[in-house]
Design a protein around this motif. Structure first.
Motif, short mmCIF file in Angstrom:
data_model
loop_
_atom_site.label_atom_id
_atom_site.label_comp_id
_atom_site.label_asym_id
_atom_site.label_seq_id
_atom_site.Cartn_x
_atom_site.Cartn_y
_atom_site.Cartn_z
N MET A 1 0.86 -1.18 0.00
CA MET A 1 0.00 0.00 0.00
C MET A 1 0.89 1.22 0.00
O MET A 1 1.65 1.44 0.92
CB MET A 1 -0.89 0.01 1.24
N THR A 2 0.82 2.03 -1.05
CA THR A 2 1.68 3.19 -1.19
C THR A 2 0.89 4.47 -1.02
O THR A 2 -0.23 4.59 -1.52
CB THR A 2 2.36 3.18 -2.57
N TRP A 3 1.47 5.41 -0.34
CA TRP A 3 0.83 6.70 -0.10
C TRP A 3 1.47 7.73 -0.99
O TRP A 3 2.67 7.92 -1.00
CB TRP A 3 1.01 7.12 1.36
N GLY A 4 0.66 8.46 -1.74
CA GLY A 4 1.18 9.50 -2.63
C GLY A 4 0.97 10.87 -2.03
O GLY A 4 0.74 11.04 -0.84
N HIS A 63 -10.48 -5.97 6.55
CA HIS A 63 -9.22 -5.77 7.26
C HIS A 63 -8.43 -4.63 6.63
O HIS A 63 -7.87 -3.79 7.35
CB HIS A 63 -8.41 -7.06 7.23
N ILE A 64 -8.38 -4.57 5.31
CA ILE A 64 -7.65 -3.51 4.63
C ILE A 64 -8.28 -2.15 4.90
O ILE A 64 -7.58 -1.16 5.13
CB ILE A 64 -7.60 -3.77 3.11
N ARG A 65 -9.60 -2.09 4.90
CA ARG A 65 -10.27 -0.81 5.20
C ARG A 65 -9.96 -0.36 6.63
O ARG A 65 -9.75 0.83 6.89
CB ARG A 65 -11.78 -0.94 5.00
N THR A 66 -9.92 -1.31 7.56
CA THR A 66 -9.59 -0.96 8.94
C THR A 66 -8.16 -0.45 9.05
O THR A 66 -7.87 0.51 9.76
CB THR A 66 -9.78 -2.19 9.85
N MET A 67 -7.24 -1.11 8.33
CA MET A 67 -5.86 -0.64 8.30
C MET A 67 -5.78 0.77 7.72
O MET A 67 -5.01 1.61 8.21
CB MET A 67 -5.00 -1.58 7.46
N GLY A 72 -4.68 6.38 8.21
CA GLY A 72 -5.15 7.74 7.98
C GLY A 72 -5.03 8.61 9.22
O GLY A 72 -4.65 9.79 9.14
N ARG A 73 -5.38 8.03 10.39
CA ARG A 73 -5.23 8.80 11.63
C ARG A 73 -3.76 9.12 11.89
O ARG A 73 -3.42 10.24 12.29
CB ARG A 73 -5.80 8.01 12.81
N LEU A 74 -2.89 8.14 11.67
CA LEU A 74 -1.46 8.37 11.87
C LEU A 74 -0.95 9.45 10.93
O LEU A 74 -0.22 10.36 11.34
CB LEU A 74 -0.69 7.08 11.64
N GLU A 89 5.48 7.35 1.24
CA GLU A 89 5.61 6.35 0.20
C GLU A 89 5.15 4.95 0.60
O GLU A 89 4.93 4.11 -0.27
CB GLU A 89 7.08 6.27 -0.26
N SER A 90 5.01 4.68 1.88
CA SER A 90 4.60 3.33 2.29
C SER A 90 4.18 3.35 3.75
O SER A 90 4.44 4.31 4.49
CB SER A 90 5.75 2.33 2.10
N LEU A 91 3.55 2.26 4.18
CA LEU A 91 3.19 2.12 5.58
C LEU A 91 4.44 2.06 6.45
O LEU A 91 4.43 2.54 7.59
CB LEU A 91 2.35 0.86 5.78
#
Length: 241
Positions: A1-4, A63-67, A72-74, A89-91
């Motif tokens: 899961m990558t964050w842009g 599970h993925i939605r909960t993650m 998102g909070r973090l 860029e990543s968890l």
């Protein structure tokens, strides 16, 4: 899961080291359960059981939605506080940045505990070891965290074009964080503090800092966390062929 690149935060979220640490612990547990969901999906697909596939897929997606909610909070707190940019860029990177900020946020509180308030009597003694006092400890910890940050940010600048270097940089940074929390003069100070039953505030603070430095969130950024389900007509076509 990558964050842009995300949108700018209109209302910065005040950094709360306790809630961030709780979310880090939650994310650590959630990441540990991902392989279990992947295995359940693989087993379901290996059997001619459409109902089993649907159930395994629903559980994995939940599970993925909960993650995603935890992450998102973090991200809301960390990005607003650490001045390292909005791109995540990543968890693994998110976990590293969050752990770093927990330790930095606890240092001012440690300073308050180490410096007695006039008129309130002396604080219980602290064992500084090789540190010359709270100022020396603070400078040394800041310097070490900045050094670790510099190393992995060098790899992050090439995260899109050189994922192996990015992953290696994150793994090295986590190893250095754990060393700071388990095999350093600061680790010795934290160990002493965690055993100060006569000083609950110090005991709790050292526990939080120690936990943040030893989190196990250095998962592979390319870990296949997103689950894609084939439409029913495609599955039927595969069985008929």
């Amino acid at each position: 899961m990558t964050w842009g690149n995300g949108a700018s935060l209109a209302c910065p979220v005040p950094f709360d080291s306790r809630s961030v640490l709780l979310d880090l612990q939650t994310l650590e547990c959630q990441l540990a359960k991902v392989p279990r969901h992947l295995e359940a999906l693989h087993l379901a697909w290996a059997r001619p059981d459409p109902g089993g596939v649907l159930r395994a897929t629903a559980l994995a997606e939940c599970h993925i939605r909960t993650m995603a909610l935890t992450a998102g909070r973090l991200k809301a707190q960390v990005v607003a506080a650490d001045d390292l940019g909005e791109t995540v860029e990543s968890l693994s990177e998110l976990g590293l940045r969050a752990a770093r900020m927990v330790v930095l946020a606890e240092l001012p509180t440690l300073r308050e505990l180490a410096c007695p308030v006039p008129g309130h009597g002396p604080s219980p003694g602290l064992s500084w070891g090789r540190f010359r006092g709270i100022d020396d400890l603070t400078v040394c910890v800041h310097d070490e965290l900045n050094s670790i940050t510099t190393e992995w940010r060098t790899g992050r600048s090439r995260a899109r074009s050189d994922r192996p270097a990015f992953r290696a940089g994150l793994r090295a940074a986590y190893a250095l964080m754990r060393k700071l929390g388990t095999a350093s003069e600061f680790a010795r100070f934290l160990w002493d503090g965690r055993h100060r039953a006569d000083w609950p505030a110090l005991q709790a603070l050292c526990g939080r800092a120690s936990l943040a430095l030893t989190m196990r969130l250095d998962v592979e950024p390319e870990m296949p966390l997103m689950i894609h389900v084939k439409p029913a007509k495609d599955r039927a076509a595969e069985r008929a062929s």
